[in-house]
Design a protein around this motif. Structure first.
Motif: not given
Length: 90
Positions: A54-58, A70-74
């Motif tokens: 899981q890559r967090k929102e950043r 904001v780059i969404p989590a994915k």
């Protein structure tokens, strides 16, 4: 090496036909994808492990407008090479 070259190499090494090697490779890829979609990992001893992380929102920046976004989590696929593979490429 692309898919066709890999199939040719597999056929040459195994003595199987190219069509059989293509079926085997397609089945392997399909099963790895299904397993990763289910959230499980695929471990091939000596070769490596495919897993989903899981890559967090950043925060990020739109380079054309310099606007903060904001780059969404994915979920992303990660691969960790096994010791045999790591030693082979050193």
């Amino acid at each position: 090496m692309n898919k066709a070259e890999l199939i040719s190499a597999m056929a040459a090494d195994s003595g199987l036909s190219k069509s059989d090697c293509k079926k085997a490779l397609d089945a392997f890829v399909s099963n790895v994808c299904e397993t990763l979609e289910a959230g499980e990992k695929v471990s091939l001893t000596g070769f490596g492990t495919f897993m989903v992380a899981q890559r967090k929102e950043r925060p990020g920046v739109n380079l054309s407008t310099k606007e903060k976004i904001v780059i969404p989590a994915k979920n992303v696929v990660k691969f960790k090479p096994g010791t045999d593979l790591a030693d082979a490429v050193q």
